[in-house]
Design an enzyme around this catalytic site. Structure first.
Site, PDB file in Angstrom:
ATOM      1  N   ASP A   1      71.246  34.419  61.461  1.00 40.46           N
ATOM      2  CA  ASP A   1      71.651  33.021  61.313  1.00 40.46           C
ATOM      3  C   ASP A   1      72.260  32.427  62.565  1.00 40.46           C
ATOM      4  OD1 ASP A   1      70.869  32.738  58.660  1.00 40.46           O
ATOM      5  OD2 ASP A   1      72.631  33.842  58.006  1.00 40.46           O
TER       6      ASP A   1
ATOM      7  N   HIS B 274      77.465  41.680  59.694  1.00 45.74           N
ATOM      8  CA  HIS B 274      76.499  41.873  58.619  1.00 45.74           C
ATOM      9  C   HIS B 274      76.921  43.079  57.803  1.00 45.74           C
ATOM     10  CE1 HIS B 274      72.669  42.440  56.561  1.00 45.74           C
ATOM     11  NE2 HIS B 274      72.438  41.170  56.857  1.00 45.74           N
TER      12      HIS B 274
END
Ligand code: ACO
Length: 425
Positions: A360, A303
């Site tokens: 996700d 991320h």
């Protein structure tokens, strides 16, 4: 606000601004005027593009707060309607405020009937995100009475419309691709229950909402509601900075969210788990992710901001278990996901680069167990993120320092030269 300290660049001092928490920022608004130089920051890794009071992330510590409330507490105790109110209005609602807000949103869920014709212009195999970009952009052609962005009332009505209509739009996109009739909203159901019915119900039968699935999906919506100045939110702000109407801005956000490095990652993560298929194949994929000559990345890992466990992934992992148990489903992909996570988190490459599972990584397993096809995953993300987008857009329009977004560049093309006629080239 300026905290009184400053930093010297060249021979000038530049003020340092402090927020309520998080890194200070250097106010370089006068830098170009003073030095004739721009700053260079592709991907905005060191640039604060705005002031915002909505969402705070501490990526090193794995903290995500909405209006100060930790995401774990909101996911555990709150509802998507309540979080939507919080993001839009700054405070948690009391019972009466929440009821009124839910009532208002519920009364905006229907779409102009002519939009049903609009759907029929798409191919049946169109990706739901393509359909959503089109339909949401088209809303400005149907709701003229909420496009004056200078009027706070119209901005509020547009925000409510977008939040309310998004489930209807997403469900209709799904129904269109599978050739089933559109299912109209039902006001007696919750926001999320209504979406489930519009997606999986058929006119021929009564649809009974499974409360565990309803709660799990509502939680997924909470986890995706807002995430600071990410790519799609920045897109919405940039589009809105020109004075574009809110429906056009949210359509721009949907387009940005579609990319595999952003909202498309949950679809990509599930496809990856399917491709891996069996735990024995995990080492091969980990090796590929580490190979500089192979473009493959572990989808759902890493991320831009979190250099620690994404707090949303923690809630997701718990929710997968609940949903699989409630639906009595055993999904071998969940085992692949758990083992992949365990192996990656012990691997030096992932440890050194601080790559952890993001939101996700597990969401695809839950959505697939509920019955959503992978192409709908990003559409669900867009549905939930709409509240964050409109809240950020409202905040921007109300900000007296707001200007049209206009980044500059480091030009590396040819310097000025004279035009040469085609027969002389
Ligand atoms: N698998 C393998 N290696 C990775 C991964 C990954 N998933 N993510 C990053 N890396 C490596 C990069 O190769 C790079 O290595 P290098 O320093 O040797 O060149 C290093 O880690 C840093 O990666 P960047 O791409 O520079 O980091 P950035 O912050 O720009 O990227 C991103 C973040 C785009 C999310 C990235 O981690 C990625 O592509 N992940 C997979 C896609 C994904 O899951 N996206 C969802 C994001 S969450 C969301 O949008 C809701």
């Amino acid at each position: 606000m300026t905290d009184g300290t400053s930093i010297k660049i060249g021979d000038r001092d530049y003020g340092v601004m402090s927020g309520s928490t998080g890194p200070d920022v250097i106010d370089i608004r006068k830098l170009y005027a003073n030095t004739g130089m721009f700053t260079y920051d592709p991907g905005f890794t060191s640039t604060a593009s705005c002031e915002s009071g909505l969402t705070f992330i501490d990526g090193d510590e794995g903290v995500l707060l909405h209006r100060g409330y930790p995401i774990g507490q909101l996911a555990e105790h709150s509802s998507f309607m309540e979080v939507s109110y919080l993001l839009l209005n700054g405070e948690l609602p009391n019972k009466e405020e929440l009821d009124k807000f839910s009532y208002t949103i519920t009364r905006h869920t229907m779409l102009h009937e002519q939009l049903a014709t609009f759907y029929r212009g798409f191919r049946r195999d169109a990706h739901p995100m393509a359909v959503m970009c089109g339909i949401v952009g088209a809303l400005s052609a149907f709701y003229h009475d909420s496009t004056d962005i200078t009027d706070p009332y119209q901005r509020m009505v547009a925000s409510h419309r977008l939040i309310a209509k998004m489930p209807t739009i997403a469900a209709m996109a799904y129904k269109y691709t599978i050739g089933q009739p559109f299912v109209y909203p039902k006001n007696s159901l919750s926001y999320t229950g209504n979406f489930l019915r519009m997606t999986f119900g058929v006119p021929a039968e009564e649809y009974v909402v499974n409360p565990v699935v309803e709660r799990a999906l509502d939680r997924i919506f909470i986890l995706h509601a807002d995430h600071e100045q990410n790519a799609s939110t920045s897109t919405v702000r940039l589009a809105g900075s020109s004075g574009a109407n809110p429906f056009a801005c949210i359509a721009a956000g949907i387009a940005c969210l579609w990319g595999p490095a952003h909202g498309g990652a949950n679809e990509a993560a599930l496809n990856m788990l399917r491709e891996i298929g069996r735990p024995e194949r995990i080492p091969e994929y980990i090796a590929r992710a580490k190979d500089k000559n192979d473009p493959f990345r572990l989808m759902g890992f890493g991320h831009r901001v979190y250099k620690n466990y994404d707090p949303r992934a923690t809630v997701m992992q718990k929710t997968v278990r609940e949903v699989l148990t409630a639906l009595n489903v055993t999904d071998p992909l969940f085992d692949v996901a758990l083992q992949l996570e365990e192996m990656a988190l012990k691997d030096d490459y992932f440890i050194e680069k601080k790559l952890f599972p993001n939101v996700d990584f597990y969401s695809g397993v839950i959505l697939s167990a509920i019955g959503f096809p992978t192409t709908m995953f990003t559409a669900l993300f867009a549905l939930a993120r709409t509240v964050g987008w409109v809240a950020q857009w409202n905040e921007m329009i109300s900000d007296p320092d707001q200007k049209i977004g206009r980044p500059r560049q480091l030009y590396t093309g040819p310097v000025q030269r004279d035009y040469v006629a085609v027969d002389k080239r």
